[in-house]
Scaffold this active site. Structure first.
Site, PDB file in Angstrom:
ATOM      1  N   ASP A 306       0.884  -1.162   0.000  1.00 46.03           N
ATOM      2  CA  ASP A 306       0.000   0.000   0.000  1.00 46.03           C
ATOM      3  C   ASP A 306       0.927   1.219   0.000  1.00 46.03           C
ATOM      4  OD1 ASP A 306      -2.226   1.825   0.637  1.00 46.03           O
ATOM      5  OD2 ASP A 306      -1.302   1.856   2.622  1.00 46.03           O
ATOM      6  N   ASP A 500      -1.567  -0.729   6.196  1.00 45.45           N
ATOM      7  CA  ASP A 500      -1.747  -0.224   7.551  1.00 45.45           C
ATOM      8  C   ASP A 500      -3.155   0.294   7.836  1.00 45.45           C
ATOM      9  OD1 ASP A 500      -1.571   2.083   5.932  1.00 45.45           O
ATOM     10  OD2 ASP A 500      -0.954   3.275   7.665  1.00 45.45           O
ATOM     11  N   ASP A 504      -7.043  -1.410   3.590  1.00 47.37           N
ATOM     12  CA  ASP A 504      -6.124  -2.467   3.150  1.00 47.37           C
ATOM     13  C   ASP A 504      -6.561  -3.854   3.618  1.00 47.37           C
ATOM     14  OD1 ASP A 504      -4.361  -0.555   2.028  1.00 47.37           O
ATOM     15  OD2 ASP A 504      -3.481  -0.192   3.999  1.00 47.37           O
TER      16      ASP A 504
END
Length: 612
Positions: A306, A500, A504
């Site tokens: 990410d 995080d 996600d």
């Protein structure tokens, strides 16, 4: 011995062996019968068969007046098996040393304000919403948010952050960390099992209790190995009887085969290594939620990141400052104008000027969608985008090329000017984390293909991808699309997703291995298979290396456990008896079996001295 007291010694041995056989080993009997009920066999089946054979054969000898017996064989074998399980428990306890240190950080009591009065209460009595006082040198009891005061907190045991972290009103504090300087008050928000410390402990405990795929493989080996050994023991008994040897000799060799073949070392091979491996991970701030993630990590081919908060800091920061007029402190002027603004870009400018004494700005006015104006020392200043400059007749054409260049990199550009002209240009963006480039480079060098998925715009995403030399970049991606992309990437090989945020979580769950940043949301941490508590992306390579070291040790353990069985069975069966006179009694076979278990546990414990 021919003393009257020893006339009933065989009955005494029978009496002493019985509780060992049926009480100490009762769990083994239960396990063996359950396997038999399921038409299978496990390692306990061999222990039960070996010791039961020795015990009931000895009962037969005592009742028929024979002075020989093998009560000590079953008792010793059960004892050494229990010794092996004890050593396994010791290994498990050793892996928890890092967690024990964390647990010792928790204070027993805390100072709490209730109904306007301060009182000292047990940490277990703290309620959500309580205002807790923490003085310099005290340990923070639970997680919460600072409501009053300023200080620095040592969070190294939780986050791995080597320097004390500044805390002020609105800052988060973590239970078990140490307040170093000022007095702070905070509102408790997470207590008991919900604190960061408790979640760390639970993750490691879960990692020790879950069974890795390779452990199921060991059980599969045992399901074939046990019937094979039973067949060999039966043939040994029949062959020695057929060759004219006494019944006692034949039964002793058969029992020795059952004892020496007991694959206790095989059973210890995986759990001890997994436990030690998860303990090493905890020491480095890498928490494996289960043995399956520790077993899978070394096979990873694709690494998917990410962007925001993972590869980048996760908040806007000042990345570029271009001074046009070198006579002025442009960042100090900009911060003085922005000091009362709540805008995220204003916070980035103020952070850049932290520690500086700001000017007194007057007549400060926010121009919606464009920027801000104000007067400092009688001079009017303008801080904002190109539109604000044009609205106030400030010429910026000579600087447009540089502004456009910065904007192409996905940065937000603000210009600082006075009525006399442009003073400087400030670029603000979500900057790359300090260790990101090094971490990505190490993963690429190890042969991994690197991907990045983000909901951010294409310009910002491509810029970060270019800086970090990422192989493929996916921008403008919704949470549900992230999991679809990960699913597609998985087709080319085992895949890890690092993230995080809540957005996600679907992708973390979809990946073969979900790796969550310790600073991330609770949902992300719960969804991930591995948690990086230090928020250092370089720990990804360490996690993969630890997985590889652990699996290599498991394979080594299994080889020696099976090699020992293959070597010991023919000796116990008496294959070399005619030529060498070598023969293992059941008791010696049991001791040898215990030594193999000890060697496997020792092999696993040696993992603790490996550097990541």
């Amino acid at each position: 011995m021919e003393h009257p007291l020893f006339y009933y010694q065989n009955y005494l041995l029978w009496f002493l062996a019985t509780p060992v056989q049926f009480y100490v080993a009762k769990d083994m009997y239960i396990s063996a019968f359950k396997s038999l009920k399921n038409r299978s066999a496990n390692m306990d089946s061999l222990v039960v068969l070996g010791t039961s054979s020795a015990y009931f054969y000895s009962v037969f000898l005592v009742l028929t007046g024979d002075h020989h017996n093998y009560f000590e064989t079953g008792a010793v074998l059960i004892t050494v098996v229990m010794l092996g399980r004890y050593l396994e428990a010791v290994a498990k306890r050793k892996t928890g040393q890092a967690i024990e240190k964390l647990m010792k950080l928790s204070p027993a009591s805390a100072a709490v304000i209730r109904e306007g009065n301060e009182s000292i209460i047990s940490i277990d009595d703290i309620r959500i919403g309580d205002i807790v006082i923490v003085r310099p040198g005290d340990k923070i009891p639970v997680d919460g948010t600072v409501t009053e005061g300023n200080s620095k907190v040592d969070e190294s045991m939780i986050t791995g952050e080597s320097l004390p972290v500044s805390k002020k009103e609105g800052s988060k504090v973590i239970g078990a960390t140490v307040n170093q300087f000022g007095v702070i008050k905070f509102r408790s928000e997470k207590i008991g099992a919900d604190t960061v410390l408790s979640r760390i402990i639970k993750l490691v405990e879960d990692a020790q209790s879950k069974k890795a795929p390779i452990q199921r493989y060991a059980d599969l080996i045992s399901s074939y190995f046990v019937p094979a050994v039973l067949g060999i023991a039966f043939l040994t008994f029949i062959i020695w009887l057929a060759l004219g040897f006494q019944f006692n000799f034949a039964i002793m060799t058969a029992v020795s085969v059952l004892v020496v073949a007991c694959p206790c070392a095989l059973g210890l091979a995986t759990p001890t290594a997994i436990m030690v491996g998860s303990g090493i991970g905890a020491k480095y701030g890498i928490l494996f939620k289960g043995g399956d993630s520790l077993e899978t990590a070394h096979r990873l081919k694709n690494i998917v990141f990410d962007k925001t908060g993972t590869l980048t800091i996760g908040r806007p920061v000042v990345t570029d400052m271009i001074r046009i007029d070198g006579k002025n402190n442009m960042i100090l002027l900009a911060a003085s104008l922005e000091k009362h603004s709540e805008h995220s870009l204003a916070k980035a400018i103020l952070e850049k000027a932290s520690g500086e004494i700001l000017y007194a700005a007057k007549d400060v006015q926010a121009v919606s969608g464009h920027g801000i104006t104000g007067v400092i020392d009688g001079v009017k200043y303008f801080l904002g985008n190109s539109a604000l400059m044009k609205m106030n007749g400030i010429e910026i054409s000579t600087h447009e090329e540089k502004i456009n260049e910065l904007e192409k990199e996905g940065k937000t550009v603000v210009t600082l000017a006075s009525e006399d002209g442009v003073l400087g240009i400030i670029a603000i963006a979500d900057d790359v984390k300090e260790t990101a480039a090094e971490a990505v480079a190490a993963l690429k060098k190890a042969g991994h293909k690197i991907f990045m998925i983000t909901g951010d715009n294409h310009t910002a995403a491509e810029h970060i991808g270019k800086i970090l030399r990422i192989d493929e970049v996916y921008a403008r991606t919704l949470p549900e699309n992230k999991s679809e992309i990960v699913k597609k990437i998985k087709e080319s090989g085992p895949t890890a997703m690092i993230g995080d945020g809540i957005n996600d979580s679907p992708a973390l769950a979809e990946a073969d291995i979900g790796i969550a940043m310790g600073s991330g949301t609770d949902v992300a941490i719960e969804t991930g298979d591995i948690v990086l508590m230090r928020n250092d992306l370089k720990d990804i390579s360490k996690a993969i290396r630890l997985s590889r070291l652990t699996m290599n040790r498991i394979r080594l353990n299994m080889f020696w456990a099976l090699f020992y069985n293959v070597l010991g069975i023919p000796i116990a069966a008496g294959v070399f008896y005619a030529w060498t006179g070598w023969l293992l009694s059941p008791m010696i076979a049991g001791t040898a079996m215990a030594l193999s278990s000890v060697s496997v546990v020792t092999s696993s414990l040696l993992l603790r001295y490996k550097k990541l």
